[in-house]
Design a protein around this motif. Structure first.
Motif, PDB file in Angstrom:
ATOM      1  N   TRP A  88       2.472 -19.233  15.038  1.00  0.00           N
ATOM      2  CA  TRP A  88       2.061 -19.112  16.439  1.00  0.00           C
ATOM      3  C   TRP A  88       2.868 -18.082  17.197  1.00  0.00           C
ATOM      4  CZ3 TRP A  88      -2.549 -20.568  17.407  1.00  0.00           C
ATOM      5  CH2 TRP A  88      -3.111 -21.650  16.734  1.00  0.00           C
ATOM      6  N   THR A 102       1.534 -25.606  40.231  1.00  0.00           N
ATOM      7  CA  THR A 102       2.315 -26.805  39.991  1.00  0.00           C
ATOM      8  C   THR A 102       3.130 -27.104  41.232  1.00  0.00           C
ATOM      9  OG1 THR A 102       3.922 -25.389  38.939  1.00  0.00           O
ATOM     10  CG2 THR A 102       2.467 -26.639  37.504  1.00  0.00           C
ATOM     11  N   THR A 103       3.681 -28.266  41.294  1.00  0.00           N
ATOM     12  CA  THR A 103       4.344 -28.672  42.520  1.00  0.00           C
ATOM     13  C   THR A 103       5.776 -28.169  42.595  1.00  0.00           C
ATOM     14  OG1 THR A 103       4.598 -30.740  41.381  1.00  0.00           O
ATOM     15  CG2 THR A 103       2.945 -30.655  43.104  1.00  0.00           C
ATOM     16  N   VAL A 104       6.428 -28.051  41.453  1.00  0.00           N
ATOM     17  CA  VAL A 104       7.770 -27.495  41.463  1.00  0.00           C
ATOM     18  C   VAL A 104       7.627 -25.976  41.342  1.00  0.00           C
ATOM     19  CG1 VAL A 104       9.972 -27.403  40.277  1.00  0.00           C
ATOM     20  CG2 VAL A 104       8.723 -29.540  40.382  1.00  0.00           C
ATOM     21  N   SER A 114       8.574 -18.667  29.150  1.00  0.00           N
ATOM     22  CA  SER A 114       7.995 -19.749  28.350  1.00  0.00           C
ATOM     23  C   SER A 114       7.133 -19.191  27.221  1.00  0.00           C
ATOM     24  CB  SER A 114       7.207 -20.726  29.240  1.00  0.00           C
ATOM     25  OG  SER A 114       6.040 -20.102  29.740  1.00  0.00           O
ATOM     26  N   LEU A 117       8.672 -19.266  23.607  1.00  0.00           N
ATOM     27  CA  LEU A 117       8.769 -20.491  22.811  1.00  0.00           C
ATOM     28  C   LEU A 117       7.482 -20.680  22.025  1.00  0.00           C
ATOM     29  CD1 LEU A 117      10.254 -22.863  25.510  1.00  0.00           C
ATOM     30  CD2 LEU A 117      11.444 -21.418  23.883  1.00  0.00           C
ATOM     31  N   GLY A 119       5.853 -22.783  18.174  1.00  0.00           N
ATOM     32  CA  GLY A 119       6.118 -23.521  16.942  1.00  0.00           C
ATOM     33  C   GLY A 119       7.339 -24.405  17.076  1.00  0.00           C
ATOM     34  N   LEU A 122      12.178 -24.134  20.214  1.00  0.00           N
ATOM     35  CA  LEU A 122      12.116 -24.888  21.457  1.00  0.00           C
ATOM     36  C   LEU A 122      13.134 -24.388  22.472  1.00  0.00           C
ATOM     37  CD1 LEU A 122      11.682 -28.521  20.084  1.00  0.00           C
ATOM     38  CD2 LEU A 122       9.945 -26.872  20.754  1.00  0.00           C
ATOM     39  N   ARG A 168       6.169 -12.230  23.418  1.00  0.00           N
ATOM     40  CA  ARG A 168       6.567 -12.603  22.053  1.00  0.00           C
ATOM     41  C   ARG A 168       6.164 -11.550  21.036  1.00  0.00           C
ATOM     42  NH1 ARG A 168       2.408 -17.657  21.640  1.00  0.00           N
ATOM     43  NH2 ARG A 168       3.879 -18.518  23.119  1.00  0.00           N
TER      44      ARG A 168
ATOM     45  N   GLN B  39       6.794 -31.989  38.462  1.00  0.00           N
ATOM     46  CA  GLN B  39       6.012 -30.853  37.992  1.00  0.00           C
ATOM     47  C   GLN B  39       4.736 -31.299  37.300  1.00  0.00           C
ATOM     48  OE1 GLN B  39       7.508 -28.326  34.955  1.00  0.00           O
ATOM     49  NE2 GLN B  39       6.709 -26.502  35.931  1.00  0.00           N
ATOM     50  N   ALA B 166      13.637 -25.314  28.558  1.00  0.00           N
ATOM     51  CA  ALA B 166      12.594 -24.289  28.455  1.00  0.00           C
ATOM     52  C   ALA B 166      11.313 -24.874  27.861  1.00  0.00           C
ATOM     53  CB  ALA B 166      13.096 -23.117  27.607  1.00  0.00           C
ATOM     54  N   ALA B 167      11.455 -25.669  26.822  1.00  0.00           N
ATOM     55  CA  ALA B 167      10.275 -26.237  26.171  1.00  0.00           C
ATOM     56  C   ALA B 167       9.595 -27.258  27.082  1.00  0.00           C
ATOM     57  CB  ALA B 167      10.665 -26.891  24.851  1.00  0.00           C
ATOM     58  N   PHE B 169       9.750 -27.298  30.276  1.00  0.00           N
ATOM     59  CA  PHE B 169       9.118 -26.537  31.363  1.00  0.00           C
ATOM     60  C   PHE B 169       7.765 -26.017  30.902  1.00  0.00           C
ATOM     61  CE2 PHE B 169       8.073 -22.325  33.017  1.00  0.00           C
ATOM     62  CZ  PHE B 169       7.942 -22.620  34.363  1.00  0.00           C
ATOM     63  N   SER B 170       7.734 -25.433  29.710  1.00  0.00           N
ATOM     64  CA  SER B 170       6.483 -24.866  29.208  1.00  0.00           C
ATOM     65  C   SER B 170       5.389 -25.932  29.143  1.00  0.00           C
ATOM     66  CB  SER B 170       6.724 -24.263  27.820  1.00  0.00           C
ATOM     67  OG  SER B 170       5.534 -23.740  27.292  1.00  0.00           O
ATOM     68  N   SER B 172       5.261 -28.816  30.718  1.00  0.00           N
ATOM     69  CA  SER B 172       4.929 -29.384  32.023  1.00  0.00           C
ATOM     70  C   SER B 172       4.185 -28.375  32.887  1.00  0.00           C
ATOM     71  CB  SER B 172       6.199 -29.829  32.760  1.00  0.00           C
ATOM     72  OG  SER B 172       6.975 -30.666  31.944  1.00  0.00           O
ATOM     73  N   HIS B 173       4.471 -27.097  32.678  1.00  0.00           N
ATOM     74  CA  HIS B 173       3.873 -26.069  33.523  1.00  0.00           C
ATOM     75  C   HIS B 173       2.446 -25.769  33.095  1.00  0.00           C
ATOM     76  CE1 HIS B 173       3.601 -22.480  35.979  1.00  0.00           C
ATOM     77  NE2 HIS B 173       3.169 -21.828  34.932  1.00  0.00           N
ATOM     78  N   ASP B 174       2.205 -25.617  31.818  1.00  0.00           N
ATOM     79  CA  ASP B 174       0.878 -25.229  31.329  1.00  0.00           C
ATOM     80  C   ASP B 174       0.708 -25.802  29.930  1.00  0.00           C
ATOM     81  OD1 ASP B 174      -1.448 -24.054  30.510  1.00  0.00           O
ATOM     82  OD2 ASP B 174      -0.947 -22.056  31.246  1.00  0.00           O
ATOM     83  N   GLU B 176      -1.874 -26.334  28.185  1.00  0.00           N
ATOM     84  CA  GLU B 176      -2.799 -25.609  27.308  1.00  0.00           C
ATOM     85  C   GLU B 176      -2.091 -24.455  26.614  1.00  0.00           C
ATOM     86  OE1 GLU B 176      -6.679 -24.732  28.710  1.00  0.00           O
ATOM     87  OE2 GLU B 176      -6.822 -22.862  27.605  1.00  0.00           O
ATOM     88  N   PHE B 177      -1.303 -23.713  27.377  1.00  0.00           N
ATOM     89  CA  PHE B 177      -0.593 -22.590  26.766  1.00  0.00           C
ATOM     90  C   PHE B 177       0.435 -23.092  25.750  1.00  0.00           C
ATOM     91  CE2 PHE B 177       2.855 -19.519  26.523  1.00  0.00           C
ATOM     92  CZ  PHE B 177       2.149 -18.379  26.171  1.00  0.00           C
ATOM     93  N   THR B 179       0.241 -25.757  23.967  1.00  0.00           N
ATOM     94  CA  THR B 179      -0.496 -26.135  22.765  1.00  0.00           C
ATOM     95  C   THR B 179      -0.862 -24.899  21.961  1.00  0.00           C
ATOM     96  OG1 THR B 179      -1.450 -27.922  24.053  1.00  0.00           O
ATOM     97  CG2 THR B 179      -2.459 -27.468  21.934  1.00  0.00           C
ATOM     98  N   SER B 181       0.654 -22.268  21.804  1.00  0.00           N
ATOM     99  CA  SER B 181       1.854 -21.669  21.227  1.00  0.00           C
ATOM    100  C   SER B 181       2.339 -22.473  20.033  1.00  0.00           C
ATOM    101  CB  SER B 181       2.970 -21.605  22.265  1.00  0.00           C
ATOM    102  OG  SER B 181       2.573 -20.849  23.373  1.00  0.00           O
ATOM    103  N   LEU B 183       3.586 -25.395  20.112  1.00  0.00           N
ATOM    104  CA  LEU B 183       4.721 -26.266  20.430  1.00  0.00           C
ATOM    105  C   LEU B 183       4.336 -27.725  20.129  1.00  0.00           C
ATOM    106  CD1 LEU B 183       6.002 -24.830  23.841  1.00  0.00           C
ATOM    107  CD2 LEU B 183       7.037 -24.585  21.599  1.00  0.00           C
ATOM    108  N   PRO B 184       5.290 -28.539  19.759  1.00  0.00           N
ATOM    109  CA  PRO B 184       5.005 -29.962  19.522  1.00  0.00           C
ATOM    110  C   PRO B 184       4.787 -30.683  20.853  1.00  0.00           C
ATOM    111  CG  PRO B 184       7.334 -29.526  19.200  1.00  0.00           C
ATOM    112  CD  PRO B 184       6.699 -28.201  19.496  1.00  0.00           C
ATOM    113  N   LEU B 188       7.059 -33.516  22.858  1.00  0.00           N
ATOM    114  CA  LEU B 188       7.765 -33.148  24.087  1.00  0.00           C
ATOM    115  C   LEU B 188       7.341 -34.044  25.249  1.00  0.00           C
ATOM    116  CD1 LEU B 188       7.626 -29.270  23.686  1.00  0.00           C
ATOM    117  CD2 LEU B 188       9.670 -30.700  23.591  1.00  0.00           C
TER     118      LEU B 188
END
Ligand SMILES: Nc1ncnc2c1ncn2[C@@H]1O[C@H](COP(=O)(O)OP(=O)(O)OP(=O)(O)O)[C@@H](O)[C@H]1O
Ligand SMILES: [Mg+2]
Lengths: 279, 323
Positions: A88, A102-104, A114, A117, A119, A122, A168, B39, B166-167, B169-170, B172-174, B176-177, B179, B181, B183-184, B188
């Motif tokens: 990925w 988002t709220t924050v 982001s 990051l 696979g 992390l 990336r 978030q 960082a993970a 944040f990713s 919680s922020h998006d 879909e993105f 997934t 990528s 990421l587990p 998370l």
């Protein structure tokens, strides 16, 4: 990770296609959205995915990047079946919708970071700040790294998402209407960046409503209609007159919600975000 | 100085030392987790977990009573930890299944948690008043064992909450993105749910289950008033969290007021003060032209005067029809 992915099938001369989808069906809720889509994108190709609103373009690319599960069919990305074995880190994705605020608060730099990051990675790699800065530079937002994304304009937010996919340094870029709402100079800059990256071997699958600035790059067009591929071949050329780039007419009251191929190079549907059936 | 003498007495009191240390740890940790909850628009998750934890307290009590343990509430905190983690994980599962039912599941947790707690404490031979210490906090009775548990749990919370920032944040922020990528995402999300549950149980001693969520959410609300970045929001929230916890708790050394309530009221007072002072802070920023300095998107000369304002609004520019 990068080098392993290129030639998993040692017997074939060419590397595995960047994208290979066979007989993909997708159901969302009760509706049958994709009805047997075949799509192959070879390495180094720039394929435009075209079709009217609601024809299933976003559904298809979201399936390809493992966001939606196909109900039938197979997908492999960079030679690996969809799942955690896909490298990925070599795939960049720009979703169609700017994620609802988002709220924050978060800065453009944080959002782009982001993208580093993927696979099992992390944590941010060493030197991430410089890479984030470079990616923002590519989309002309170098000086906005510290700004809240919610305080950027819609087109600027879209460019942040492009930077997040580019940071990336992917081998395959999957873009869902990356330049919707992006002004002409930034589109030109984006096309120039794409040209350079494609020259370096990048493969691109891009959902578009008009080829626009990317037209010279696009090697092939795939047209979806009602969840099926109805055209796979030469990209449609703007046919003179009022279809030429830079002379776009918008006909909000035109009958018939489904465009056909002849209209593909015409002006997009009225571009204001929110008027389209976004997914 | 009398003030310093008084502070000296307070800091010399072993009971107060333990309480202050617990408050310090909770004050740092709760806003870290709260930032992720806010978030993901799950600000009320802490409340839901808090209610379920009450059932856990009573269940621990019941088991303790059945086993004939010396102190009936020895298993109350472990019970709360287990119930909170299970409840939080359940909410996460429900959230994944369908978005609409997450709200309802939270509501059912609220009611079920309180009702279950009261019912079980009755069966255990106690009364609802036994639950008061957990509902409203009982930091003055923190034992060394409690403190050890608090230190361990807070270490876990901070390790996950800061180490995976960082993970998380990713995701919680998006989502879909994240997934896309690879990421587990599931793991998370579960990590956030579990850490939120742990936060609720450690904060239970300091502010009480009913006010736990305030300690997780209000500092974040303050943080986002004054910063633009996720990281700094989290930092400001933690600083505010520690400050109100320590100040609030210290006040209870001299005044006979509830520590939990004092801490939360302080936090809200800070929020109000910052919200009122915000216009002043904003106006002090250097006034620069926020518009990008790039060529106009369209030939202004051919555009009817007054309809275009350059490239300020990126959205829609490209699609408009330059006649
Ligand atoms: N979550 C969903 N549940 C049910 N149906 C959906 C969902 N998301 C999208 N659809 C439907 O799937 C169809 C295809 O949507 P999709 O987003 O793929 O279209 P698209 O080709 O990307 O359109 P656009 O040009 O507007 O972006 C649409 O008819 C839409 O109504
Ligand atoms: Mg779409």
């Amino acid at each position: 990770m990068t080098s392993v992915a290129t030639a998993p099938q040692a017997s074939t001369t060419a590397p595995a296609p960047a994208v290979e989808a066979r007989g993909v069906h997708v159901h969302l809720g009760a509706s049958h959205i994709l009805r047997g889509v075949d799509l192959t994108v070879a390495r180094g190709e720039v394929v435009a995915l075209l079709g009217a609103n609601g024809s299933g373009k976003s559904t298809l690319v979201r399936t390809l990047v493992n966001v939606l599960p196909p109900s039938a069919g197979t997908v492999s990305i960079l030679g690996r079946p969809l799942g955690s074995t896909v490298p990925w880190g070599d795939v960049g994705y720009v979703p169609q919708r700017v994620s609802a605020g988002t709220t924050v608060p978060s800065t453009a730099g944080e959002v782009v970071a982001s993208g580093l990051l993927h696979g099992r990675r992390l944590r941010l790699p060493r030197g991430w700040r410089a890479r984030v800065q470079d990616a923002l530079d590519l989309v002309g937002l170098a000086d906005r790294a510290g700004d809240a994304t919610s305080q950027l304009s819609g087109g600027q937010q879209q460019r942040v998402l492009i930077a997040r996919a580019l940071v990336r340094e992917p081998e395959l870029l999957v873009l869902d209407e990356p330049v919707a709402g992006v002004d002409r100079p930034s589109q030109e800059a984006f096309a120039a960046t794409m040209t350079r990256l494609v020259g370096d071997g990048l493969t691109v699958l891009v959902v578009l409503h008009e080829l626009g600035e990317l037209a010279p790059l696009v090697t092939r067009a795939v047209v979806l209609r009602h969840g099926r591929v109805v055209h796979d071949g030469a990209p449609p050329r703007p046919h003179g007159g009022h279809d030429a780039v830079g002379h776009e007419h918008v006909h909000p009251h035109e009958p018939g919600p489904l465009a056909d191929e002849h209209r593909l190079t015409r002006g997009p549907l009225p571009g204001a975000p929110g008027t389209e059936a976004r997914s | 100085m009398i003030l310093f003498d008084e502070l000296g007495y307070m800091l010399g009191d072993p009971l107060m030392q333990r309480a202050l240390l617990a408050a310090l740890l909770v004050g740092v940790s709760a806003p870290v987790v709260g930032t992720y909850l806010v978030q993901r628009r799950l600000a009320l998750l802490g409340d839901g977990i808090g209610h379920v934890a009450l059932t856990g307290v009573a269940l621990g009590w019941l088991i303790g009573a059945t086993m004939g343990l010396a102190s009936a509430d020895a298993l109350a905190v472990p019970g709360a930890v287990v119930a909170a983690v299970v409840g939080s994980a359940l909410i996460e599962v429900v959230r994944r299944r369908g978005r609409t039912s997450g709200d309802l599941a939270l509501a059912i947790m609220f009611y079920g948690g309180i009702a279950g707690g009261v019912l079980l404490i009755g069966l255990a031979g106690g009364s609802s008043s036994n639950l008061m210490a957990y509902l409203f906090g009982s930091i003055s009775t923190v034992t060394s064992t409690d403190l050890l548990l608090t230190v361990v749990l807070c270490a876990v919370i901070l390790l996950v909450g800061l180490g995976l920032r960082a993970a998380l944040f990713s995701v919680s922020h998006d989502e879909e993105f994240a997934t896309a990528s690879g990421l587990p995402v599931w793991a998370l999300n579960m990590a956030v749910a579990v850490v939120a549950a742990l936060t609720v149980t450690v904060a239970m001693r300091v502010v009480g289950l009913l006010l736990v969520s305030a300690l997780m959410i209000v500092p974040v609300a303050i943080g986002q008033l004054v910063t633009h970045s996720f990281r700094r929001t989290m930092t400001v929230a933690s600083v505010v969290g520690v400050t109100v916890c320590l100040v609030g708790l210290s006040l209870t050394y001299w005044y006979d007021v509830s520590p939990g309530a004092t801490i939360v009221v302080l936090a809200i007072a800070v929020y109000a003060a910052v919200a009122l002072a915000r216009p002043l802070l904003i106006r002090r920023r250097p006034a620069g032209d926020p518009h990008p300095d790039i060529p106009d998107d369209v030939e202004v000369a051919t555009t009817p005067a007054g309809t275009r304002t350059g490239t300020r609004s990126g959205a829609g520019d490209a699609e408009e029809c330059p006649e």
